[in-house]
Design a protein around this motif. Structure first.
Motif, mmCIF file in Angstrom:
data_model
loop_
_atom_site.group_PDB
_atom_site.id
_atom_site.type_symbol
_atom_site.label_atom_id
_atom_site.label_comp_id
_atom_site.label_asym_id
_atom_site.label_seq_id
_atom_site.Cartn_x
_atom_site.Cartn_y
_atom_site.Cartn_z
ATOM 1 N N THR A 208 -33.378 -19.167 33.184
ATOM 2 C CA THR A 208 -31.767 -19.343 32.568
ATOM 3 C C THR A 208 -31.577 -17.675 32.474
ATOM 4 O OG1 THR A 208 -31.745 -21.431 31.831
ATOM 5 C CG2 THR A 208 -29.978 -19.980 31.326
ATOM 6 N N LEU A 209 -32.118 -17.113 31.585
ATOM 7 C CA LEU A 209 -31.586 -15.726 31.182
ATOM 8 C C LEU A 209 -31.923 -14.746 32.097
ATOM 9 C CD1 LEU A 209 -33.431 -15.858 27.307
ATOM 10 C CD2 LEU A 209 -30.877 -16.078 28.104
ATOM 11 N N GLU A 210 -32.885 -15.027 33.052
ATOM 12 C CA GLU A 210 -32.753 -13.974 34.330
ATOM 13 C C GLU A 210 -31.646 -14.373 35.239
ATOM 14 O OE1 GLU A 210 -36.678 -14.582 35.945
ATOM 15 O OE2 GLU A 210 -37.930 -13.433 34.459
ATOM 16 N N ALA A 211 -31.251 -15.477 35.394
ATOM 17 C CA ALA A 211 -30.403 -15.915 36.342
ATOM 18 C C ALA A 211 -28.848 -15.354 35.938
ATOM 19 C CB ALA A 211 -30.135 -17.320 36.465
ATOM 20 N N GLU A 212 -28.811 -15.204 34.523
ATOM 21 C CA GLU A 212 -27.414 -14.936 33.926
ATOM 22 C C GLU A 212 -27.734 -12.942 33.737
ATOM 23 O OE1 GLU A 212 -25.293 -16.566 32.810
ATOM 24 O OE2 GLU A 212 -25.679 -18.309 33.049
ATOM 25 N N GLY A 213 -28.745 -12.611 34.247
ATOM 26 C CA GLY A 213 -28.726 -11.067 34.156
ATOM 27 C C GLY A 213 -28.955 -10.643 32.761
ATOM 28 N N LEU A 214 -29.450 -11.359 31.992
ATOM 29 C CA LEU A 214 -29.701 -10.763 30.562
ATOM 30 C C LEU A 214 -31.248 -10.572 30.135
ATOM 31 C CD1 LEU A 214 -27.327 -13.474 28.895
ATOM 32 C CD2 LEU A 214 -27.095 -11.150 28.876
ATOM 33 N N ALA A 215 -32.123 -10.598 31.095
ATOM 34 C CA ALA A 215 -33.619 -10.235 30.932
ATOM 35 C C ALA A 215 -33.912 -9.114 30.093
ATOM 36 C CB ALA A 215 -34.392 -10.491 32.300
ATOM 37 N N GLY A 216 -32.817 -7.958 30.217
ATOM 38 C CA GLY A 216 -33.051 -6.820 29.557
ATOM 39 C C GLY A 216 -32.738 -6.821 28.313
ATOM 40 N N ARG A 217 -31.769 -7.848 27.731
ATOM 41 C CA ARG A 217 -31.154 -8.162 26.333
ATOM 42 C C ARG A 217 -31.787 -9.004 25.697
ATOM 43 N NH1 ARG A 217 -25.147 -8.627 27.324
ATOM 44 N NH2 ARG A 217 -25.240 -8.756 25.015
ATOM 45 N N ALA A 218 -32.437 -9.926 26.222
ATOM 46 C CA ALA A 218 -32.782 -11.257 25.705
ATOM 47 C C ALA A 218 -34.493 -11.563 25.687
ATOM 48 C CB ALA A 218 -32.356 -12.460 26.272
ATOM 49 N N GLN A 219 -35.169 -11.509 24.679
ATOM 50 C CA GLN A 219 -36.646 -11.760 24.786
ATOM 51 C C GLN A 219 -36.979 -13.340 24.572
ATOM 52 O OE1 GLN A 219 -38.578 -9.978 21.485
ATOM 53 N NE2 GLN A 219 -40.649 -10.325 22.185
ATOM 54 N N VAL A 220 -37.962 -13.839 25.100
ATOM 55 C CA VAL A 220 -38.134 -15.257 25.071
ATOM 56 C C VAL A 220 -39.733 -15.122 24.457
ATOM 57 C CG1 VAL A 220 -38.772 -17.505 26.351
ATOM 58 C CG2 VAL A 220 -37.012 -15.924 27.152
ATOM 59 N N VAL A 221 -39.579 -16.126 23.241
ATOM 60 C CA VAL A 221 -40.778 -16.236 22.374
ATOM 61 C C VAL A 221 -41.107 -17.597 22.159
ATOM 62 C CG1 VAL A 221 -42.061 -15.626 20.351
ATOM 63 C CG2 VAL A 221 -39.987 -14.089 21.160
ATOM 64 N N PRO A 222 -42.347 -17.926 22.598
ATOM 65 C CA PRO A 222 -43.050 -19.356 22.506
ATOM 66 C C PRO A 222 -43.509 -19.542 21.108
ATOM 67 C CG PRO A 222 -44.485 -18.175 23.822
ATOM 68 C CD PRO A 222 -43.264 -17.201 23.650
ATOM 69 N N GLY A 223 -43.042 -20.592 20.349
ATOM 70 C CA GLY A 223 -43.893 -21.049 19.078
ATOM 71 C C GLY A 223 -43.250 -22.098 18.601
ATOM 72 N N ASP A 224 -44.048 -22.495 17.269
ATOM 73 C CA ASP A 224 -43.618 -23.638 16.560
ATOM 74 C C ASP A 224 -42.796 -23.253 15.194
ATOM 75 O OD1 ASP A 224 -43.664 -25.997 14.882
ATOM 76 O OD2 ASP A 224 -45.687 -26.157 14.837
ATOM 77 N N MET A 225 -41.480 -23.566 15.231
ATOM 78 C CA MET A 225 -40.662 -23.374 14.223
ATOM 79 C C MET A 225 -41.055 -23.648 12.619
ATOM 80 S SD MET A 225 -37.314 -25.763 14.733
ATOM 81 C CE MET A 225 -37.546 -27.799 14.937
ATOM 82 N N PHE A 226 -42.093 -24.663 12.597
ATOM 83 C CA PHE A 226 -42.682 -24.961 11.565
ATOM 84 C C PHE A 226 -43.792 -24.329 10.946
ATOM 85 C CE2 PHE A 226 -40.773 -29.113 12.829
ATOM 86 C CZ PHE A 226 -40.054 -29.534 11.711
#
Length: 334
Positions: A208-226
């Motif tokens: 989604t973020l790549e398609a929106e042209g935002l890959a350079g401004r948005a980092q994607v981090v996997p994890g568990d909020m708990f």
């Protein structure tokens, strides 16, 4: 005020009407009728349905104003039925399909058992929702589409009615496919973002973020909020997150956010806030789904959110109405 009999029998009829609406969404009838009227046999052939059964559903849909009779045994799509098309802005097709999906339909039908026993019948059969989604990719995609469609009007209200700090970094906790984060970043060009969610979700978020042209401004981090959330953010957004959890779990999530945020950071909670009155309200309808699907999931009033925030070391500073029944709750460190 409607007579009580009208109210009760209207609710009974709503089950049949929703079933017809679900059939329309599942079979894609609005897409097939988009180019003009079809007779029921031709429409059945295109959508792979049993023509005599489809004809009876079309009769119900016509009574609801979603289709209209356009000749002997022929039907056309109405303006009222157009949002059921897949290719229109603000399409509700995915939302209807998700609410009628087998496991969700089971959850609502088993609400009496859930209330009687004090535990979600859905969870007893399917397990926790997000484990169920992870194990069933088709249902997960449908759920993601539903959440995206539901978020569109809320996100529009968010960027119009809330002033984000300039050049801030926003961490979207359990941010799903990233549509809310993308909208906020487009509306605030100096901001940067971090989308944080479970591993199986973040694959879709990157796309989604790549398609929106935002890959350079948005980092994607996997994890568990708990276990914890990414540190150093100025704004932490929790959109339709806390209502999935009981107060103890909500406090755990918020404490993790408080520990991770910058000293002057803020927490934004996008949820429906229940009114104190007995009037009908969207939040009360959603609360029945929370009750049916989660053990402990609940909608909350302003006072209840203030209490949960207080237990996490945060103080409620503002509540902003976003429209479509949703609110933005702002909180900061106490």
């Amino acid at each position: 005020m409607p007579h009580s009999d009208d109210l009760l029998w209207g609710a009974v009829g709503d089950i049949s009407r929703f079933a017809a609406l679900l059939t329309m969404a599942e079979l894609g009838l609005a897409d097939h009728l988009a180019q003009g009227p079809l007779d029921s046999a031709e429409l059945a052939g295109r959508c792979g349905a049993h023509a005599p059964s489809l004809r009876r559903v079309l009769r119900e849909l016509a009574s609801m104003g979603l289709v209209r009779v356009a000749g002997p045994d022929a039907y056309d799509l109405t303006e009222k039925g157009t949002p059921l098309r897949s290719d229109v802005p603000d399409s509700v097709r995915s939302s209807i399909r998700m609410l009628g999906e087998e496991s969700f339909w089971y959850a609502m039908g088993m609400l009496p058992a859930t209330v009687r026993e004090g535990g979600s019948a859905f969870m007893k059969r399917y397990g926790p929702l997000y484990d169920h989604l992870a194990a069933n990719p088709d249902v997960s995609r449908m759920f993601d589409d539903y959440m995206t469609a539901r978020a569109i009007p809320l996100t529009e209200g968010l960027v119009k009615r809330y002033d984000f700090p300039a050049a801030a970094t926003m961490v979207d906790v359990a941010g799903g496919k990233g549509h809310i984060l993308a909208t906020v970043l487009h509306a605030n060009p100096q901001m940067r973002g971090v989308l944080f969610d479970l591993e199986y979700v973040t694959r879709h978020a990157r796309q989604t973020l790549e398609a929106e042209g935002l890959a350079g401004r948005a980092q994607v981090v996997p994890g568990d909020m708990f276990a914890g959330v990414p540190a150093g953010g100025d704004v932490y957004l929790l959109a339709s997150v806390l209502h999935n959890w009981d107060d103890d779990d909500a406090v755990r999530i918020l404490r993790n956010v408080r520990e991770a945020m910058n000293d002057e950071g803020r927490v934004l909670i996008l949820e429906v806030v229940l009114p104190d009155s007995e009037e009908p309200h969207l939040g009360k309808d959603i609360d029945m789904r929370m009750l049916a699907i989660f053990n402990g999931g609940t909608e909350r009033s302003r006072e209840q959110y203030a209490a949960v925030l207080g237990h996490a070391g945060l103080v409620l500073t503002d509540v902003v109405e976003l429209g479509s029944g949703a609110h933005l709750i702002e909180a900061r460190r106490r």
